[in-house]
Enzyme design. Sequence first.
Site, short mmCIF file in Angstrom:
data_model
loop_
_atom_site.label_atom_id
_atom_site.label_comp_id
_atom_site.label_asym_id
_atom_site.label_seq_id
_atom_site.Cartn_x
_atom_site.Cartn_y
_atom_site.Cartn_z
N CYS A 1 -9.57 -8.95 0.46
CA CYS A 1 -9.29 -10.39 0.59
C CYS A 1 -10.15 -11.06 1.66
O CYS A 1 -10.19 -12.28 1.75
CB CYS A 1 -7.82 -10.61 0.90
SG CYS A 1 -6.73 -10.02 -0.41
N GLN B 1 0.81 -1.22 0.00
CA GLN B 1 0.00 0.00 0.00
C GLN B 1 0.84 1.27 0.00
O GLN B 1 0.31 2.36 -0.20
CB GLN B 1 -0.94 0.01 1.22
CG GLN B 1 -2.00 -1.07 1.20
CD GLN B 1 -3.06 -0.84 0.14
OE1 GLN B 1 -3.15 0.21 -0.49
NE2 GLN B 1 -3.89 -1.85 -0.09
#
Length: 380
Positions: free
Chosen positions: A321, A179
């Site tokens: 996820c 990220q």
Amino acid sequence: MNRPIYLDYNATTPVDSRVLETMLPWFTEQFGNAASRTHLYGWEAAEAVEIARRQVARILGATEKEIVFTSGATESNNLALTGVFEASSKKHFITVQTEHKAILDVCAYLEKLGGEVTYLAPDTDGLITPQQVSDALRPDTALVSVMWANNETGVIQPIRELARICNERGVLFHSDATQAVGKLPVSVEGIDLLSLSAHKLYGPKGIGALYVRKGTPLNIQMHGGGHERGRRSGTLNVPGIVGLGKAAELAQQTLTQEAERLAALRDQLETQLLQQIPGTRVNGSRISRLPQVSNLAFEAVDGEALLINLTRIAVSNGSACTSASVLPSHVLKAMDLSDDLAHASVRFSLGRYTTEENIAEAISHVVAMVAKTRTDFLVM
């Protein structure tokens, strides 16, 4: 049909048109296998891979030979942790309770193999301290793995200090920087292993990289052919690699300006929602976090109902996820949120194509839908 405003850039990003344009020839005219070194097609592909390797190395401050191409950050994390576990006689690992499942699930697997893992607990802001890492280190610690920036809250850990402590104690340090790369200045100084993925920085899905500092002991996990200097076998995904390289190059060119622009838009969104919706709080540090992320908890709201009602914007309440799970976010729970608040939290993540008009419309829509959901919640 009008598509909702996309505010879920932490889940994935669209491929930048300039990245796609760079990739297209490698699907058709220049389709060679980069391992075929006896003719023009293979030479072209091999050269394109090395150009991309330089582009990725440049955004990390690494050398080209330290970049290993993988299928994405999940594979990179598996290679880093399992590779070190198998290569080292030391079997103690340290990580953080708020890590992505691509780290936590690998750690659980290593525990089944006889390893020991210490899971550090963050404070209510989602941060750990260098002292926590120092106190957890043992003579048999092989590796410390700490995410650079959290995917749900955007919280940035003190990576420099953590890496320094590990360096001083002779312990390998890994960071899942999926990220962070392309959104923050990221340097591998003091870091032994670092994971990244193209689809978080406007590149294609299915391609990523692992930075491996020269001399780092690492057992291979993908056998067959000895590609990537023996680190990761398999025919190279040349179009994907080219796309990752171009995406890294583009991100580096506008890193500071884009961070400032997105932080301003994020602050506008956050300030207005906090002012207009009583009982709203920010999850995680408001100081040490990514410029484009705001994770907000709305009191007295059914989180599932809120997400269903937010039809004009695309957002999430956690990691992509784990979005199928009915359990509250493990990240928010580790930060001591109640189940109700964790379920009633929404992650807003902005990106390259987010506009002021998008933010204004999102504010209006969220205010209306929280009010509606609260009314329904109280009636129930």
